[in-house]
Design a protein around this motif. Structure first.
Motif, mmCIF file in Angstrom:
data_model
loop_
_atom_site.group_PDB
_atom_site.id
_atom_site.type_symbol
_atom_site.label_atom_id
_atom_site.label_comp_id
_atom_site.label_asym_id
_atom_site.label_seq_id
_atom_site.Cartn_x
_atom_site.Cartn_y
_atom_site.Cartn_z
ATOM 1 N N MET A 122 0.844 -1.170 0.000
ATOM 2 C CA MET A 122 0.000 0.000 0.000
ATOM 3 C C MET A 122 0.892 1.237 0.000
ATOM 4 O O MET A 122 2.030 1.197 0.450
ATOM 5 C CB MET A 122 -0.905 -0.018 1.237
ATOM 6 C CG MET A 122 -1.940 1.078 1.210
ATOM 7 S SD MET A 122 -3.048 1.116 2.612
ATOM 8 C CE MET A 122 -3.711 -0.505 2.612
ATOM 9 N N LYS A 146 -0.659 6.921 2.380
ATOM 10 C CA LYS A 146 -1.926 6.477 2.964
ATOM 11 C C LYS A 146 -1.698 5.826 4.323
ATOM 12 O O LYS A 146 -2.458 6.025 5.259
ATOM 13 C CB LYS A 146 -2.636 5.491 2.041
ATOM 14 C CG LYS A 146 -3.255 6.101 0.828
ATOM 15 C CD LYS A 146 -3.969 5.038 0.027
ATOM 16 C CE LYS A 146 -4.587 5.603 -1.226
ATOM 17 N NZ LYS A 146 -5.237 4.570 -2.031
ATOM 18 N N TRP A 200 -7.673 -1.171 1.046
ATOM 19 C CA TRP A 200 -7.652 0.144 1.676
ATOM 20 C C TRP A 200 -9.053 0.613 2.069
ATOM 21 O O TRP A 200 -9.252 1.190 3.132
ATOM 22 C CB TRP A 200 -6.987 1.172 0.771
ATOM 23 C CG TRP A 200 -7.087 2.560 1.315
ATOM 24 C CD1 TRP A 200 -7.790 3.589 0.782
ATOM 25 C CD2 TRP A 200 -6.476 3.062 2.498
ATOM 26 N NE1 TRP A 200 -7.663 4.706 1.574
ATOM 27 C CE2 TRP A 200 -6.857 4.409 2.641
ATOM 28 C CE3 TRP A 200 -5.651 2.513 3.466
ATOM 29 C CZ2 TRP A 200 -6.450 5.213 3.693
ATOM 30 C CZ3 TRP A 200 -5.236 3.305 4.530
ATOM 31 C CH2 TRP A 200 -5.632 4.627 4.627
#
Length: 113
Positions: A1, A5, A37
């Motif tokens: 990821m 974030k 996410w």
């Protein structure tokens, strides 16, 4: 990821976890797929400070334990009036840690989806 974030998630939600868990949570977030996410960002964590306030006000009836999902302990506290007061006093010291542990369980459940 994406690291940006992950950092945003950690800044927003680090208070819901024990300090020694934050590093591991960050590493898990960096390793998971981007498609998760939406699930991770939508988790509603319980605030340990709010649970402490609930424990102070209504801990003898087990409401604090019901709110974090410990139904069995909540029923036990309800039926014994907080273990005749002793259990309610002990829970004043334990409820914040228990809340953070439940938050970690919730996070891990969503991270594995």
């Amino acid at each position: 990821m994406d690291a940006q974030k992950v950092d945003m998630f950690m800044m927003t939600n680090a208070k819901f976890f024990e300090s020694h868990q934050v590093y591991n949570i960050r590493n898990i977030l960096l390793e998971i797929d981007e498609s998760k996410w939406i699930y991770i960002s939508s988790i509603q964590f319980k605030d340990p400070t709010n649970m402490l306030i609930v424990s102070i006000l209504a801990g003898a009836w087990g409401i604090d334990r019901f709110l974090i999902g410990d139904t069995g302990i909540g029923i036990g506290k309800l039926l014994t009036c907080g273990g005749f007061g002793i259990w309610a006093i002990v829970d004043l010291f334990l409820i914040m840690g228990a809340t953070r542990e439940k938050n970690l369980e919730t996070f891990m459940m969503h991270a594995r989806l």
